[in-house]
Design a protein around this motif. Structure first.
Motif, PDB file in Angstrom:
ATOM      1  N   VAL A  33       0.856  -1.187   0.000  1.00 26.69           N
ATOM      2  CA  VAL A  33       0.000   0.000   0.000  1.00 26.69           C
ATOM      3  C   VAL A  33       0.895   1.241   0.000  1.00 26.69           C
ATOM      4  N   ARG A  34       0.913   1.935  -1.107  1.00 29.03           N
ATOM      5  CA  ARG A  34       1.721   3.155  -1.212  1.00 29.03           C
ATOM      6  C   ARG A  34       0.848   4.373  -1.413  1.00 29.03           C
ATOM      7  N   VAL A  35      -0.364   4.135  -1.913  1.00 30.90           N
ATOM      8  CA  VAL A  35      -1.284   5.221  -2.205  1.00 30.90           C
ATOM      9  C   VAL A  35      -2.521   4.960  -1.359  1.00 30.90           C
ATOM     10  N   ILE A  36      -3.017   5.993  -0.684  1.00 32.87           N
ATOM     11  CA  ILE A  36      -4.149   5.758   0.218  1.00 32.87           C
ATOM     12  C   ILE A  36      -5.470   6.252  -0.373  1.00 32.87           C
ATOM     13  N   ASP A  37      -5.426   6.684  -1.613  1.00 31.83           N
ATOM     14  CA  ASP A  37      -6.631   7.224  -2.243  1.00 31.83           C
ATOM     15  C   ASP A  37      -7.068   6.293  -3.376  1.00 31.83           C
ATOM     16  N   PRO A  38      -8.138   5.505  -3.161  1.00 36.66           N
ATOM     17  CA  PRO A  38      -8.532   4.529  -4.190  1.00 36.66           C
ATOM     18  C   PRO A  38      -9.126   5.167  -5.442  1.00 36.66           C
ATOM     19  N   VAL A  39      -9.431   6.434  -5.369  1.00 35.79           N
ATOM     20  CA  VAL A  39     -10.007   7.098  -6.542  1.00 35.79           C
ATOM     21  C   VAL A  39      -8.893   7.680  -7.428  1.00 35.79           C
ATOM     22  N   TRP A  40      -7.828   8.099  -6.791  1.00 38.50           N
ATOM     23  CA  TRP A  40      -6.718   8.752  -7.501  1.00 38.50           C
ATOM     24  C   TRP A  40      -5.996   7.797  -8.432  1.00 38.50           C
ATOM     25  N   THR A  41      -5.964   6.509  -8.043  1.00 45.81           N
ATOM     26  CA  THR A  41      -5.245   5.512  -8.827  1.00 45.81           C
ATOM     27  C   THR A  41      -6.181   4.347  -9.155  1.00 45.81           C
ATOM     28  N   THR A  42      -5.813   3.595 -10.200  1.00 46.01           N
ATOM     29  CA  THR A  42      -6.599   2.387 -10.488  1.00 46.01           C
ATOM     30  C   THR A  42      -5.910   1.155  -9.913  1.00 46.01           C
ATOM     31  N   GLN A  43      -4.820   1.358  -9.153  1.00 46.76           N
ATOM     32  CA  GLN A  43      -4.096   0.209  -8.599  1.00 46.76           C
ATOM     33  C   GLN A  43      -5.006  -0.638  -7.716  1.00 46.76           C
ATOM     34  N   THR A  44      -4.940  -1.954  -7.918  1.00 48.08           N
ATOM     35  CA  THR A  44      -5.810  -2.857  -7.157  1.00 48.08           C
ATOM     36  C   THR A  44      -5.529  -2.764  -5.663  1.00 48.08           C
ATOM     37  N   ILE A  45      -4.255  -2.646  -5.286  1.00 49.92           N
ATOM     38  CA  ILE A  45      -3.925  -2.660  -3.854  1.00 49.92           C
ATOM     39  C   ILE A  45      -4.511  -1.431  -3.143  1.00 49.92           C
ATOM     40  N   ASN A  47      -7.211  -0.154  -3.844  1.00 46.37           N
ATOM     41  CA  ASN A  47      -8.639  -0.429  -3.697  1.00 46.37           C
ATOM     42  C   ASN A  47      -8.922  -1.472  -2.620  1.00 46.37           C
ATOM     43  N   ILE A  48      -7.974  -2.383  -2.408  1.00 50.07           N
ATOM     44  CA  ILE A  48      -8.117  -3.317  -1.278  1.00 50.07           C
ATOM     45  C   ILE A  48      -8.069  -2.506   0.024  1.00 50.07           C
ATOM     46  N   HIS A  49      -7.114  -1.581   0.070  1.00 50.63           N
ATOM     47  CA  HIS A  49      -7.029  -0.648   1.211  1.00 50.63           C
ATOM     48  C   HIS A  49      -8.345   0.128   1.317  1.00 50.63           C
ATOM     49  N   GLY A  50      -8.807   0.632   0.167  1.00 48.64           N
ATOM     50  CA  GLY A  50     -10.030   1.442   0.149  1.00 48.64           C
ATOM     51  C   GLY A  50     -11.238   0.662   0.641  1.00 48.64           C
ATOM     52  N   ALA A  51     -11.319  -0.615   0.274  1.00 49.11           N
ATOM     53  CA  ALA A  51     -12.480  -1.417   0.669  1.00 49.11           C
ATOM     54  C   ALA A  51     -12.503  -1.694   2.166  1.00 49.11           C
ATOM     55  N   LEU A  52     -11.336  -1.630   2.811  1.00 41.31           N
ATOM     56  CA  LEU A  52     -11.300  -1.805   4.268  1.00 41.31           C
ATOM     57  C   LEU A  52     -11.718  -0.515   4.975  1.00 41.31           C
ATOM     58  N   VAL A  53     -11.263   0.609   4.431  1.00 40.36           N
ATOM     59  CA  VAL A  53     -11.418   1.893   5.124  1.00 40.36           C
ATOM     60  C   VAL A  53     -12.733   2.587   4.765  1.00 40.36           C
ATOM     61  N   TYR A  54     -13.094   2.505   3.494  1.00 37.50           N
ATOM     62  CA  TYR A  54     -14.286   3.229   3.035  1.00 37.50           C
ATOM     63  C   TYR A  54     -15.437   2.267   2.801  1.00 37.50           C
ATOM     64  N   ASP A  55     -16.613   2.806   2.880  1.00 39.04           N
ATOM     65  CA  ASP A  55     -17.790   2.035   2.512  1.00 39.04           C
ATOM     66  C   ASP A  55     -18.270   2.553   1.158  1.00 39.04           C
ATOM     67  N   THR A  56     -19.106   1.776   0.512  1.00 44.57           N
ATOM     68  CA  THR A  56     -19.646   2.199  -0.787  1.00 44.57           C
ATOM     69  C   THR A  56     -21.174   2.159  -0.713  1.00 44.57           C
ATOM     70  N   LEU A  57     -21.813   2.861  -1.603  1.00 42.59           N
ATOM     71  CA  LEU A  57     -23.287   2.913  -1.549  1.00 42.59           C
ATOM     72  C   LEU A  57     -23.878   1.536  -1.835  1.00 42.59           C
ATOM     73  N   PHE A  58     -23.280   0.862  -2.810  1.00 39.17           N
ATOM     74  CA  PHE A  58     -23.706  -0.500  -3.144  1.00 39.17           C
ATOM     75  C   PHE A  58     -22.478  -1.395  -3.118  1.00 39.17           C
ATOM     76  N   GLY A  59     -22.704  -2.686  -2.978  1.00 37.72           N
ATOM     77  CA  GLY A  59     -21.586  -3.626  -3.007  1.00 37.72           C
ATOM     78  C   GLY A  59     -22.006  -4.864  -3.770  1.00 37.72           C
ATOM     79  N   ASN A  60     -21.071  -5.416  -4.531  1.00 33.10           N
ATOM     80  CA  ASN A  60     -21.390  -6.632  -5.282  1.00 33.10           C
ATOM     81  C   ASN A  60     -21.428  -7.842  -4.359  1.00 33.10           C
ATOM     82  N   ASP A  61     -22.447  -8.673  -4.546  1.00 36.38           N
ATOM     83  CA  ASP A  61     -22.471  -9.917  -3.771  1.00 36.38           C
ATOM     84  C   ASP A  61     -21.633 -10.978  -4.495  1.00 36.38           C
ATOM     85  N   ALA A  62     -21.619 -12.183  -3.956  1.00 34.08           N
ATOM     86  CA  ALA A  62     -20.757 -13.225  -4.520  1.00 34.08           C
ATOM     87  C   ALA A  62     -21.118 -13.545  -5.968  1.00 34.08           C
ATOM     88  N   ASP A  63     -22.369 -13.254  -6.368  1.00 39.88           N
ATOM     89  CA  ASP A  63     -22.763 -13.485  -7.763  1.00 39.88           C
ATOM     90  C   ASP A  63     -22.588 -12.230  -8.610  1.00 39.88           C
TER      91      ASP A  63
END
Lengths: 523, 313
Positions: A33-45, A47-63
């Protein structure tokens, strides 16, 4: 006196025992994790950081179906032009402030200005207004059918909801603080970029009441502390897992899988059914010979996917031949354009190239030297091209140089390129709107700059389709057209299993675009 | 002596200025663009260009150099392009692990290499000497990372005696701190040990042939006194020089050792920053390394005066 002494000792012992009982998940991910802004970059890592820290309005289920996450209730008008969202109760940022529609609207606007999917969505939005602190309304100019999918997308640049203060940051600049309302709090003071990122359980998080399902349902923090430890050397990471120094290893090298399968306490888990990688050979449409569609189509005759997949993965258990651009196994898998792969014939490739005007000029291939999958894939392609009699100018460089060089639009002789190889996530590639590499938006598109208004029209039509049958029909038309134009040449799909200590942790679920870490518990 | 030290310290300023300029321009002319790395795989050329503008990387290189130099003169090394954290903080976070690894390696190497070098010289051309020289050749020939993997395999994975990787600050307890350093120090120290042992042996052999050693032996002094007080002290100058040179070698060795053993030190920070083209970090680190090298050389030069009274500054 003795009683007082005992009391002091007990007080001193308390924090120690609390620390001893603290449940810590130590995970090694595919990057640090080098970047803490999941919007600024498209890097997957990021976004993994982002998914722990931020919530989203909707989320995909397993399907991969979007389900409300921060949203409690929502309504779609009968003409599918107005969406009214009501935030659920109990949403609070990590600084204690409540999540309001001001924060949400500013966050969506920032994400919509930066992310490709967000930009597409915002292209349809005519109004995004707060009704009150908990209710907001989105009005569209056309009945775009990908609103919820876009807001709940996982993979790259999730639509993270930040405080208004951070969300007003220029989208081309990184936010300075990572304060979200997600299940874990980012401990910035303990962050050592390139070594460790620490996340502490958000005790105030109010999870949804539905059962957890990937990014949907209840997000219940399973441990007190998550440490994303970065171990750059994959062999050391494997040994650390075997030795019990880490609990979770997101992407072990495929060479190590037989060893890990035998290691005591270690289990391998196949990633989600779509969460593999699709290999892509990208041709530069701006310069000869690949500015001619016939020359681009000639390249199909050089690609035998099995050759690539054997070189990258080896074990057929982990790869799949797939002649489509939309992820095989996904809802829009189809055989449109797959006939191009039927005739593996290097001699024919050269003949077609010559017919397209190729006279033996060097073809510049950006040859990555330090990537565990792209490097061998590039070598297979170079070998096939040389065997066909094509003049290959293989320019070896590290991945960091490739990502810089591929952005250059100049001719190959002036620092540009003809071919580079990369990969894309299976989840994104399963949906024509989320799959940005299938696009052909000319100069505004991704590197290689394919240009075909028909393809873009079909992507828009997919977004506006009102039924699943219509979507499937458009997806096939789109793939056929994109294969014909050779937006890229796929060379198969593969997935690397996760490795984890089954004797220490539980609650691991397959990835759906991103690793889902919050539900992992310690035994 | 004080005047000499002050003079030497002032002399480092032009050296540092040249290093700073060289590193800055070398990095800017090397291939790679941090904006493209930051933007990620799915970013468009337009998006990369926008990030580049915001980072100021689109400005003329000379202008960028001027800005960096001005900040540097005010003690500001800038911020990381990726993490947005001050370079000074990032370097400070990594100093302790590297210092601990370097000092423990030096300790392991010097504590073992000098005695075996002395013994080899004392027993020249006998079995002990041949064994020591054999070890020295092997120590030189064995790449650090190979030895590191072998040590990890046996001591950590097979016998589970020591951890595979990581670093624990001394504040978390003395044994956790030490156990993390044992394998990396041995892996890194072997080459260094071989170098010092060879030089100690060669230097001692020369001294042991001197008349005053023969006199000391003729007087009936105990062998250990002859070896340690009379011979080793006089053989020390080349040994100290090699230890000094070895510190420079240590810096490059630390990069590999820190990667294999996952020690979050300056070496790892350097490699990561170079691969990501995080210019401010690389620039800051090279300056720190250059300063450290200059300082070590100064300390070595000063130590000569203590070891050999004939040397005066």
């Amino acid at each position: 006196m003795i009683v007082r002494l005992l009391a002091v000792l007990a007080a001193l012992a308390l924090p120690l025992s609390a620390t001893a009982q603290e449940k810590v998940l130590r995970a090694v991910m595919h990057a640090d994790v080098r970047v803490i802004d999941p919007v600024w970059t498209t890097q997957t890592i990021a976004n993994i950081h982002g998914a722990l820290v931020y919530d989203t309005l909707f989320g995909n289920d397993a399907d991969l179906k979007p389900q409300p996450q921060m949203v409690g209730k929502y309504e779609i008008s009968p003409d599918r032009l107005t969406y009214t969202f009501i935030l659920r109760d109990g949403l609070k940022f990590h600084d204690g402030s409540p999540v309001t529609t001001k924060d949400v609207i500013a966050s969506i606007r920032r994400w919509g200005a930066k992310d490709g999917v967000g930009q597409r969505l915002m292209g349809y939005v005519t109004a995004l207004d707060a009704v009150d602190d908990k209710t907001f309304r989105m009005v569209l100019r056309e009945p775009y059918g990908m609103v919820l999918e876009s807001l709940g997308k996982s993979g790259s640049s999730i639509a993270a909801i930040m405080r208004e203060k951070e969300a007003l940051t220029d989208p081309q600049q990184q936010v300075k603080e990572a304060i979200g309302s997600g299940p874990y709090i980012f401990a910035k003071d303990q962050w050592v970029p390139g070594s460790k990122a620490v996340y502490l359980k958000n005790k105030d998080y109010v999870p949804r009441t539905e059962a957890p399902s990937s990014f949907a349902g209840a997000k219940i923090p399973g441990v007190d502390r998550i440490e994303l430890v970065w171990i750059a050397d994959p062999q050391t990471a494997m040994s650390a897992l075997v030795n019990g120094e880490i609990d979770f290893f997101e992407s072990p090298n495929i060479d190590f899988l037989p060893l890990l399968a035998k290691a005591r306490g270690v289990k391998l888990l196949k990633t989600g059914k779509l969460d593999g990688t699709q290999g892509m050979i990208r041709l530069n449409h701006l310069h000869p010979p690949f500015n001619n569609v016939k020359a681009r189509q000639a390249m199909y005759h050089l690609v035998n996917q099995e050759d690539f997949l054997r070189a990258i993965v080896g074990d057929p258990k982990y790869y799949r031949v797939c002649h489509g651009l939309l992820t095989c196994g996904g809802p829009y898998e189809n055989d449109g354009g797959s006939a191009f792969f039927k005739d593996y014939n290097p001699k024919k490739a050269l003949q077609l190239l010559k017919e397209a005007g190729y006279k033996g000029e060097p073809i510049t291939v950006l040859a990555t030297t330090d990537h565990n999958t792209i490097t061998p894939a590039t070598q297979v392609l170079i070998q096939a091209m040389r065997e066909a009699g094509i003049n290959v100018d293989a320019q070896s460089m590290d991945w960091g140089s490739v990502v810089s060089r591929r952005a250059k639009k100049e001719p190959p002789a002036q620092g540009g390129w003809n071919i580079f190889i990369t990969g894309t996530g299976g989840v994104g590639a399963s949906n024509p709107v989320l799959h940005t590499w299938i696009g052909a938006a000319c100069e505004k598109g991704l590197f290689g700059w394919p240009c075909d208004p028909e393809i873009e029209k079909l992507r828009n039509a997919f977004g506006l389709a009102s039924s699943e049958d219509e979507r499937k029909k458009i997806a096939k038309e789109l793939q056929t057209k994109a294969m014909e134009q050779v937006v890229y040449i796929p060379f198969g799909q593969w997935d690397t299993p996760l490795a984890y200590r089954a004797d220490r942790i539980d609650g691991i679920v397959p990835n759906t675009g991103l690793a889902v870490l919050w539900g992992i518990t310690k035994k | 002596m004080t005047a000499y030290i002050v003079r030497r310290l002032f002399a480092t300023l032009p050296v540092m200025a040249v290093v700073a300029m060289f590193v800055f321009f070398l990095l800017r002319f090397a291939p790679g663009d941090p904006a493209a790395i930051i933007a990620g795989d799915d970013a468009t050329a337009e998006s990369i260009a926008a990030v580049r503008v915001k980072l100021g990387l689109d400005r003329p290189v000379v202008e960028q150099f001027g800005v960096w130099l001005w900040d540097l003169m005010r003690g500001d090394m800038g911020v990381s392009i990726f993490s947005n954290l001050p370079v000074t903080r990032l370097i400070a976070q990594r100093v302790e692990p590297t210092l601990a690894l370097s000092l423990s390696t030096l300790f392991v190497a010097v504590a073992l290499a000098i005695p075996i070098g002395v013994v080899a010289a004392w027993k020249a051309r006998k079995l002990v000497d041949r064994l020591v020289m054999g070890f020295a050749v092997l120590g030189f020939a064995m790449p650090v990372f190979v030895l590191a993997y072998v040590l990890i395999y046996f001591f950590a994975v097979q016998w589970q005696l020591l951890p595979v990787q990581g670093y624990r600050p001394v504040g978390e307890g003395f044994w956790p701190f030490v156990e993390c350093l044992i394998l990396p120090s041995v892996a890194l120290g072997v080459t260094y040990m071989a170098l010092i042992a060879r030089i100690t042996r060669a230097s001692m052999l020369e001294v042991l042939q001197q008349d005053y050693i023969r006199t000391a032996n003729a007087k009936g002094l105990a062998t250990d006194r002859v070896l340690l007080l009379h011979a080793l002290k006089n053989a020390a100058v080349p040994i100290v020089t090699v230890i000094g040179i070895g510190i420079a070698l240590l810096i490059s060795g630390v990069v590999i050792t820190e990667t294999v053993f996952n020690i979050p030190g300056l070496g790892r920070l350097t490699v990561d920053a170079v691969l990501k083209r995080d210019y401010p970090i690389v620039q800051g680190l090279i300056l720190v390394f250059a300063a450290a090298k200059v300082l070590v050389n100064l300390i070595i030069d000063i130590s000569y005066a203590f070891l050999d009274p004939r040397i005066r500054y």
